[in-house]
Design a protein around this motif. Structure first.
Motif, PDB file in Angstrom:
ATOM      1  N   VAL A 226       0.513 -20.987  33.284  1.00  0.00           N
ATOM      2  CA  VAL A 226      -0.568 -21.591  34.078  1.00  0.00           C
ATOM      3  C   VAL A 226       0.003 -22.220  35.345  1.00  0.00           C
ATOM      4  CG1 VAL A 226      -2.345 -23.390  34.115  1.00  0.00           C
ATOM      5  CG2 VAL A 226      -2.009 -22.005  32.054  1.00  0.00           C
ATOM      6  N   ILE A 227       1.133 -22.901  35.202  1.00  0.00           N
ATOM      7  CA  ILE A 227       1.774 -23.521  36.366  1.00  0.00           C
ATOM      8  C   ILE A 227       2.185 -22.456  37.368  1.00  0.00           C
ATOM      9  CG2 ILE A 227       3.750 -24.892  37.130  1.00  0.00           C
ATOM     10  CD1 ILE A 227       3.684 -26.283  34.392  1.00  0.00           C
ATOM     11  N   LYS A 228       2.718 -21.341  36.893  1.00  0.00           N
ATOM     12  CA  LYS A 228       3.123 -20.248  37.794  1.00  0.00           C
ATOM     13  C   LYS A 228       1.919 -19.692  38.565  1.00  0.00           C
ATOM     14  CE  LYS A 228       5.505 -17.193  35.530  1.00  0.00           C
ATOM     15  NZ  LYS A 228       6.507 -16.192  35.075  1.00  0.00           N
TER      16      LYS A 228
ATOM     17  N   GLU B 167       1.616 -19.686  42.610  1.00  0.00           N
ATOM     18  CA  GLU B 167       1.333 -18.450  43.347  1.00  0.00           C
ATOM     19  C   GLU B 167       0.108 -18.629  44.244  1.00  0.00           C
ATOM     20  OE1 GLU B 167       1.846 -13.970  43.518  1.00  0.00           O
ATOM     21  OE2 GLU B 167       2.619 -15.080  41.810  1.00  0.00           O
ATOM     22  N   ALA B 168      -0.927 -19.277  43.713  1.00  0.00           N
ATOM     23  CA  ALA B 168      -2.142 -19.498  44.491  1.00  0.00           C
ATOM     24  C   ALA B 168      -1.860 -20.391  45.699  1.00  0.00           C
ATOM     25  CB  ALA B 168      -3.223 -20.128  43.606  1.00  0.00           C
TER      26      ALA B 168
ATOM     27  N   GLU C 237      12.246 -20.736  39.768  1.00  0.00           N
ATOM     28  CA  GLU C 237      11.127 -19.795  39.761  1.00  0.00           C
ATOM     29  C   GLU C 237      10.112 -20.140  40.850  1.00  0.00           C
ATOM     30  OE1 GLU C 237       9.382 -18.280  36.193  1.00  0.00           O
ATOM     31  OE2 GLU C 237      10.995 -19.111  34.966  1.00  0.00           O
ATOM     32  N   ALA C 238       9.905 -21.443  41.061  1.00  0.00           N
ATOM     33  CA  ALA C 238       8.986 -21.864  42.120  1.00  0.00           C
ATOM     34  C   ALA C 238       9.500 -21.389  43.479  1.00  0.00           C
ATOM     35  CB  ALA C 238       8.834 -23.382  42.110  1.00  0.00           C
TER      36      ALA C 238
ATOM     37  N   LEU D  58       9.091 -17.780  48.262  1.00  0.00           N
ATOM     38  CA  LEU D  58       9.806 -16.854  49.159  1.00  0.00           C
ATOM     39  C   LEU D  58       9.085 -15.521  49.295  1.00  0.00           C
ATOM     40  CD1 LEU D  58      13.545 -17.534  48.232  1.00  0.00           C
ATOM     41  CD2 LEU D  58      12.473 -17.873  50.476  1.00  0.00           C
ATOM     42  N   GLN D  59       8.185 -15.224  48.380  1.00  0.00           N
ATOM     43  CA  GLN D  59       7.393 -13.994  48.493  1.00  0.00           C
ATOM     44  C   GLN D  59       6.359 -14.094  49.613  1.00  0.00           C
ATOM     45  OE1 GLN D  59       5.612 -12.919  44.720  1.00  0.00           O
ATOM     46  NE2 GLN D  59       7.487 -13.410  43.598  1.00  0.00           N
TER      47      GLN D  59
END
Length: 522
Positions: free
Chosen positions: A149-151, A155-156, A180-181, A186-187
Motif C-alpha cells: 500500500v505504501i509503494k 508511486e502516485a 525502494e522509495a 527515479l522512474q
C-alpha cells in the motif's frame, strides 16, 4: 467526582522556542503527563511537580488507553506528541480509545486537541521553501500499513509530481524501504532533483544535508530524519531548497537575487574553559555488552546505580539507544539522561565539532563535582565513540579522573551464542569495521584465519559478493542485533546477495570451519 479533561498536545519539533503558548498552558494545567520516553525528555522542564508516565516506542495504544482512563477517573491529563499531535501523532489512537468508551462532545470528559509545528513544516522552514506548491506526507513505516500500500502511494505521489515528505524513512530493522522509495521516484524525476535530509530539526543534534535524488542514500538516514523530495520545478539557492508557487511564470517576475538570501547556520565551539584547582567528578566510560542485560558486569551495574548524570551516544539509525535500554532497569529514577550526537561522516571538521561539543557538555557537569557515566554497547575501548570523548575531555580538563569499565564485545557474545572460538592455537585473527566500498575486507580474508567483520549492515550485499568470489561464503555466519527482539543468526548468507541489514550486524568468517545448515533449518 470532578469532570476530567484530556489534552492531546503537539509540542512541535522539540525546541522550547517552537512550543505554542496554548501547548505550554495545557501542560501546565494537566495533573498527569503521559508520553513516549524521548518526548517526555524534550518537555521535562515543564513537568516538574506533576505525575509523569513514560512508555516505550511501540506502546501507542497502551499510552492512549491510560490517558483516556485517567481522564474518565476525573483527572486532567496531557498526552503529548512531538510535532503536531494529529499528524502521525497520538490524537488518532486517543480518539479510537474514546470511541470504544462511547465518548461524545459535552459528555463525561472534555477533550482538547492542541496543534503543534509539524516535522514537515519545521524541516521545510530550515530548508527555505521546499513546500511552496502541492505536497504530500508519506510514512515509510510498515508496522501499521502494508508495504504494498505504501509503494502504491509513493508511486502516485512521484507520478503526480508532488513534493513529498517522507516520515520514518529507516530504522535498525527497516533498511530497504528508503531504497525502494528512491527507485520509484527515479522512474519519474531526474536524478538531480533536490532532496533535503533533516535530522532532529531545531534540537541540539540538528543535522542537515542538501543532496539530490541520485546521491541521497550515500548519507546517514534514520528514524529521526525527515526526507523532502522536490518536484520537477524545485531548485536550490545558496544552500536552500525552493519550490516555486508559479508567480514567476504568471507575472514574469525578475529572477531572484541570490545575494538577498543570507544564511546564518554557523555554530561556534565555545572557548576552552579555564583550568581550576577544584575537585572534579569522575567520568566513567561503561561498556554494557551486546544488549543482553544479563551480560552487564557487576562493576558497570554498581556505577549505573549511583551516578545522577548519564550520557549515551546517538549516531545510528535507531530512535532509542540500545545501550540505554540495556541499563534502564538499574538507573536511579532521578538520573538525568542526555544523548550525545556522533554523526556517521568522514568529514573531519564536522566530527571534531561534535567531539568538542560533547566533551563540553560532559565537562560542564564534571566541574560541579558530580560523577558522569557514558554508556556504550560492547566494550568501551573497541571502536567506541567513548574514546573521542575521553581524548577531547583531556584537552578541556586535564586533571579530571577517568575510569573505563570494560564490557563484553559483540563478537565475543556472537561466538558464544554459536559455540565457536574466535582464535585457536597460532591462528591469526582480524577484527575490522567494514569500509563503505568493502575495500579493506579482501586483504583480511586473504591473510587471516578468523575474520570478524563489524558494522556490515548497509554493505552486506557487497560483502556477500566478495565472500562468494573468494569461495568463503560457506565459512561465514551472520549475527545481527544480538540480545534484542530483532536478533538474527543466519548461516546461509547467499540469501543476502541483494539485501542489506541494520547497522548492528556482524559476520564471522572461519576458514577452517563451514557453517552448514542442520536438517531442521534446511
Amino acid at each position: 467526582m470532578k469532570k476530567g479533561k484530556l489534552f492531546l498536545v503537539g509540542f512541535g519539533p522539540g525546541s522550547q522556542d517552537h512550543l505554542t503558548k496554548r501547548a505550554k498552558e495545557a501542560i501546565a494545567e494537566a495533573e498527569t503527563i503521559i508520553g513516549y520516553t524521548t518526548y517526555i525528555r524534550l518537555v521535562k522542564p515543564l513537568c516538574e511537580g506533576k505525575e509523569v508516565i513514560y512508555t516505550g516506542m511501540t506502546e501507542e495504544l497502551a499510552r492512549a488507553r491510560k490517558a483516556v482512563d485517567m481522564a474518565y477517573a476525573g483527572k486532567k491529563v496531557a498526552l503529548v506528541s512531538s510535532g503536531d499531535v494529529g499528524i502521525y501523532g497520538m490524537a488518532g489512537p486517543a480518539f479510537e480509545c474514546l470511541k470504544e468508551k462511547g465518548w461524545r462532545r459535552g459528555g463525561d470528559i472534555d477533550v482538547e486537541v492542541v496543534p503543534g509545528v509539524t516535522a514537515g513544516s519545521a524541516c521545510a522552514s530550515i530548508m527555505g521553501a521546499p513546500l511552496g506548491h502541492d505536497f504530500c506526507n508519506i510514512s515509510l513505516s510498515d508496522l501499521l500499513t502494508d508495504w504494498n500500500v505504501i509503494k502504491q502511494r509513493l508511486e502516485a505521489a512521484a507520478k503526480a509530481d508532488f513534493v513529498t515528505v517522507l516520515y520514518n524513512p529507516k530504522s535498525g530493522r527497516r533498511t530497504k524501504q528508503i531504497a525502494e522509495a528512491q527507485k520509484i521516484f527515479l522512474q519519474y524525476r531526474k536524478s538531480s532533483t533536490p532532496v533535503a535530509l533533516v535530522k532532529s530539526a531545531y534540537r541540539d543534534l540538528e543535522h542537515i544535508v542538501l543532496t539530490d535524488l541520485d546521491d541521497m542514500l550515500e548519507h546517514e538516514i534514520g528514524m529521526l530524519t525527515t526526507v523532502i523530495i522536490g518536484n520537477k520545478m524545485t531548485f536550490t539557492l545558496d544552500g536552500l531548497m525552493i519550490t516555486p508557487r508559479g508567480y514567476q511564470s504568471k507575472y514574469q517576475l525578475d529572477s531572484l537575487d541570490e545575494k538577498s538570501v543570507q544564511l546564518m547556520r554557523e555554530k561556534v565551539i565555545e572557548a576552552k574553559p579555564a583550568q581550576s584547582l577544584k575537585t572534579y567528578g569522575t567520568f566513567y566510560g561503561i561498556g554494557v555488552g551486546p544488549g543482553y542485560t544479563k551480560y552487564l558486569t557487576l562493576q558497570a551495574r554498581d556505577v549505573i546505580e549511583k551516578v545522577s548524570y548519564l550520557f549515551y551516544p546517538r549516531g545510528n539509525a535507531t530512535d532509542e539507544s540500545l545501550a540505554l535500554n540495556t541499563i534502564e532497569p538499574f538507573m536511579r529514577k532521578d538520573t538525568k539522561v542526555e544523548e550525545l550526537m556522533f554523526p556517521m561522516t568522514t568529514d573531519r571538521n564536522q566530527l571534531e565539532y561534535y567531539w568538542h561539543l560533547n566533551a563540553k557538555k560532559v565537562a560542564d557537569i564534571l566541574k560541579t563535582g558530580a560523577d558522569v557515566a557514558f554508556v556504550t554497547l560492547g566494550d568501551a575501548t573497541l571502536y567506541s565513540t567513548y574514546i573521542y570523548v575521553v581524548k577531547t575531555l583531556r584537552e578541556l580538563l586535564p586533571q579530571v579522573p577517568i575510569e573505563t569499565i570494560p564490557g563484553i564485545s559483540s563478537f565475543s557474545a556472537a561466538a558464544a551464542m554459536i559455540n565457536q572460538s574466535i582464535g585457536e592455537g597460532k591462528g591469526r585473527v582480524a577484527i575490522l569495521p567494514v569500509n563503505r566500498d568493502v575495500s579493506n575486507v579482501r586483504d583480511a580474508l586473504e591473510n587471516f584465519d578468523t575474520i570478524v567483520l563489524m558494522k556490515v549492515g548497509s554493505k552486506l550485499n557487497r560483502v556477500v559478493k566478495l565472500l562468494e568470489e573468494m569461495k568463503l561464503i560457506d565459512n561465514a555466519v551472520l549475527l545481527s542485533y544480538i540480545g534484542t527482539e530483532d536478533e538474527r543468526v543466519e548461516r546461509d548468507l547467499k540469501q543476502f546477495r541483494n539485501q542489506t541489514l541494520g547497522y548492528m550486524t556482524l559476520v564471522l568468517v572461519k576458514k577452517n570451519e563451514q557453517f552448514l545448515l542442520d536438517e531442521e533449518e534446511k
